[in-house]
Scaffold this motif. Structure first.
Motif, short mmCIF file in Angstrom:
data_model
loop_
_atom_site.label_atom_id
_atom_site.label_comp_id
_atom_site.label_asym_id
_atom_site.label_seq_id
_atom_site.Cartn_x
_atom_site.Cartn_y
_atom_site.Cartn_z
N ALA A 89 -15.65 -66.62 -54.51
CA ALA A 89 -15.26 -67.85 -53.63
C ALA A 89 -13.96 -67.90 -53.20
O ALA A 89 -13.61 -68.55 -52.12
CB ALA A 89 -16.15 -68.93 -53.97
N LYS A 90 -13.25 -67.73 -53.97
CA LYS A 90 -11.70 -67.92 -53.98
C LYS A 90 -11.14 -67.01 -52.92
O LYS A 90 -10.24 -67.19 -52.09
CB LYS A 90 -10.99 -67.79 -55.22
N TYR A 91 -11.84 -65.75 -52.95
CA TYR A 91 -11.13 -64.66 -52.09
C TYR A 91 -12.28 -64.20 -51.20
O TYR A 91 -12.99 -63.04 -51.47
CB TYR A 91 -10.34 -63.53 -52.81
N PRO A 92 -12.63 -64.85 -50.00
CA PRO A 92 -13.67 -64.58 -49.22
C PRO A 92 -13.62 -63.30 -48.54
O PRO A 92 -14.76 -62.17 -48.41
CB PRO A 92 -14.01 -65.53 -48.19
N HIS A 93 -12.36 -62.75 -48.40
CA HIS A 93 -12.31 -61.28 -47.76
C HIS A 93 -12.54 -60.39 -48.65
O HIS A 93 -13.32 -59.41 -48.27
CB HIS A 93 -10.73 -61.17 -47.08
N VAL A 94 -12.54 -60.36 -50.02
CA VAL A 94 -12.89 -59.42 -51.18
C VAL A 94 -14.37 -59.37 -51.00
O VAL A 94 -14.82 -58.70 -51.08
CB VAL A 94 -12.44 -59.71 -52.43
N GLN A 95 -14.96 -60.71 -51.05
CA GLN A 95 -16.48 -60.73 -51.15
C GLN A 95 -17.04 -60.05 -49.92
O GLN A 95 -18.01 -59.52 -50.08
CB GLN A 95 -16.93 -62.27 -51.11
N PHE A 114 -26.68 -63.41 -52.27
CA PHE A 114 -25.91 -64.72 -51.79
C PHE A 114 -24.49 -64.74 -51.28
O PHE A 114 -23.87 -63.65 -51.64
CB PHE A 114 -25.99 -65.64 -53.08
N HIS A 115 -24.15 -65.36 -50.66
CA HIS A 115 -22.63 -65.76 -50.22
C HIS A 115 -22.05 -66.93 -50.88
O HIS A 115 -22.66 -68.08 -50.94
CB HIS A 115 -22.40 -65.77 -48.56
N PHE A 116 -21.34 -66.63 -51.71
CA PHE A 116 -20.64 -67.66 -52.47
C PHE A 116 -19.29 -68.36 -51.78
O PHE A 116 -18.36 -67.77 -51.45
CB PHE A 116 -20.38 -67.19 -53.97
N SER A 117 -19.21 -69.74 -51.95
CA SER A 117 -18.27 -70.46 -51.38
C SER A 117 -17.90 -71.72 -52.25
O SER A 117 -18.82 -72.25 -52.82
CB SER A 117 -18.51 -70.92 -49.78
N PRO A 118 -16.81 -72.49 -51.76
CA PRO A 118 -16.41 -73.83 -52.51
C PRO A 118 -17.39 -74.92 -52.33
O PRO A 118 -17.96 -74.60 -50.99
CB PRO A 118 -15.20 -73.91 -52.10
N PRO A 119 -17.67 -75.70 -52.78
CA PRO A 119 -18.53 -76.94 -52.30
C PRO A 119 -17.87 -77.63 -51.04
O PRO A 119 -16.78 -77.47 -50.57
CB PRO A 119 -18.57 -78.05 -53.59
N PRO A 120 -18.67 -78.35 -50.31
CA PRO A 120 -17.92 -79.00 -49.10
C PRO A 120 -17.02 -79.99 -49.23
O PRO A 120 -16.76 -80.59 -50.33
CB PRO A 120 -19.31 -79.74 -48.64
N GLY A 121 -15.97 -79.61 -48.38
CA GLY A 121 -14.74 -80.52 -48.48
C GLY A 121 -13.59 -79.66 -49.42
O GLY A 121 -12.75 -80.47 -49.55
#
Length: 500
Positions: free
Chosen positions: A323-329, A464-471
């Motif tokens: 989630a911190k490094y989406p390009h790696v994901q 799944f795609h993992f990402s930080p929470p909204p905001g």
């Protein structure tokens, strides 16, 4: 007259204490000068080097001291003397080349309270040798690192995915669910069954272990290990003893159930194997055996806690780093789609997924799950790198200094999967990758943990795609760790958005 006598007694007692402190301090310095002991910062009377260290992040304090005093140095925790080993070459030389001399476990007062010298992790001598041999051979017999366990992990992957799907892409804290999944793998091997995530006994056992492991690294527990007479006044110690006692009672009930239904023709788990072996020894009238209920209960406690915590924390780090490094994901998911497609990933696929494998290894390196390893103790006098280390000395193999060794890693303090890739993008092994430690005390569940992390991670990234929470932006996602005997991510929420 009585008051004068009492006053005089107090005075002489004070003088005696002062003289004792001066004598001990003098002995420290004299000992260091008279023999070639490892160097280190000057200890203060009673306090030792405590004022020079941050007990909340001890590994970083020791890493800084190694820059001044070298790869083998001495520090004092109060009056307790500890030799610290820093850097890949030094740690490997001690634990592998001098495995016998550095191979004992240092049993701190706390670990003695919790295990009484029994079990497989916090034991020494014949107890440790026999329990480790038995646990390792039995876990392998039941499929640890083999296809049988692979099927069990894949089934657990499906259960974990179902639980993630329930949140429908909304942010949630995955710490409990991931811990239950990891715990079920070791449970299947030692108890012969998995548990539903809603099982109250199972959930409580996992939570007790998580709390206990968290408290091990607290300042109050570290002070207790230095000054055991503080025990009755330390609430954290009481809580930990209660947690372990309660979990042991649950395990004894599981053991009793297995004993009631014991059948040599349907030996299904480590408990069955232990009980059968114990029966055979009793029938042969062999006495003084290590196969008794205390060793069994403590071995189960050790395996259940270790098999849950380290694997769960590693997987949580893997997900938060994605989630911190989406390009790696994105690169991981591109490789999984191209090589695997929608079918289930298998262990044999690892060699065809070099970038994914590199990301997993770099996540383990960067997360640094067990920064101090567990303390060792010298089994005999040893001369190491020109320094004399006495028998019975506590030794810290500083794994932080290995996984962040600037002479071994190009960018040690940066998350960089290229550490494990060559110029053609092929996966490369690195000698300084020692998250499971090394030598006689290397993690006995290493092969199981590696299989779990690979299958859980790839299965989740397929789905799944993992990402930080909204905001919350990727830059704002906090990687500050929670440090105890193990290192976990700070409490956080992630979104797991379905890719299909």
């Amino acid at each position: 007259m009585f008051d004068n006598l009492q006053s005089s007694t107090s005075f002489y007692l004070l003088v005696a204490v002062v003289l004792l402190v001066v004598h001990i301090s003098y002995s420290m310095f004299r000992s260091k000068e008279s023999s070639r002991e490892p160097p280190g910062p000057k200890p203060l009377p009673l306090l030792g080097n405590l004022l020079q260290m941050d007990l909340k992040r001890l590994d970083i304090s020791l890493l800084k001291l190694s820059k001044t005093y070298g790869s083998v140095f001495t520090v004092y925790f109060g009056l307790k003397k500890v030799v610290v080993l820093a850097g890949y070459k030094t740690v490997k030389q001690a634990l592998v080349s001098h495995a016998e001399e550095f191979g004992e476990r240092d049993i701190t007062p706390l670990f003695h309270d919790l295990n009484k010298g029994y079990g497989v992790i916090f034991s020494n001598g014949d107890t440790w040798k026999e329990m480790r041999r038995f646990a390792l051979s039995t876990l392998r017999d039941f499929g640890m690192g083999k296809s049988l366990t692979e099927e069990s992990i894949i089934e657990e992957c499906h259960q974990l995915i179902k639980n993630f799907e329930q949140y429908q892409g909304k942010a949630f804290n995955n710490s409990q669910i991931v811990a239950y999944a990891a715990s079920n793998i070791i449970s299947a091997l030692v108890f012969g069954k998995r548990f539903e995530y809603t099982d109250p006994v199972f959930r409580t056992m996992v939570e007790r272990d998580r709390e206990t492991i968290h408290l091990v690294g607290s300042v109050s527990i570290q002070m207790y290990n230095m000054l055991p007479w503080l025990g009755p006044f330390i609430k954290n110690r009481k809580n930990m003893v209660k947690n372990v006692t309660d979990n042991k009672e649950e395990l004894k009930q599981i053991i009793a159930d297995r004993r009631k239904n014991l059948n040599s023709e349907t030996c299904r788990c480590l408990i069955d194997s232990f009980l059968m072996y114990k029966l055979n020894l009793e029938e042969s009238k062999i006495k003084d055996s290590q196969y008794h209920d205390e060793n069994l209960a403590n071995t189960l406690l050790n395996l259940f806690a270790a098999g849950t915590d380290t694997t769960a924390n590693t997987l949580r780090w893997c997900l938060v780093l994605m989630a911190k490094y989406p390009h790696v994901q994105d690169q991981v998911q591109e490789e999984l789609s191209r090589v695997i497609g929608s079918r289930q990933v298998r262990v044999e696929d690892r060699k065809y997924l070099p970038y994914t494998d590199a990301v997993i290894h770099e996540s383990q390196r960067f997360a640094n799950i067990v920064p101090m390893s567990l303390p060792h103790r010298t089994s005999q006098d040893v001369t190491f790198q020109g320094y004399f280390i006495k028998k019975g000395t506590t030794v810290f193999p500083l794994l932080t200094s290995v996984l962040f060794d600037e002479s071994e890693w190009e960018n040690p303090f940066t998350f960089n999967p290229s550490h494990f890739l060559d110029r053609e993008g092929k996966f490369i092994r690195r000698d300084a990758f020692l998250p499971f430690s090394a030598g006689r005390r290397v993690c006995l569940g290493e092969s199981l943990a590696r299989m779990e992390i690979f299958l859980f991670f790839t299965s989740l990234l397929q789905r799944f795609h993992f990402s930080p929470p909204p905001g919350v932006t990727e830059d704002e996602l906090d990687l500050t760790p929670v440090v105890s005997v193990t290192v976990s991510p700070s409490p956080h929420e992630l979104c797991a958005v379905s890719r299909h």
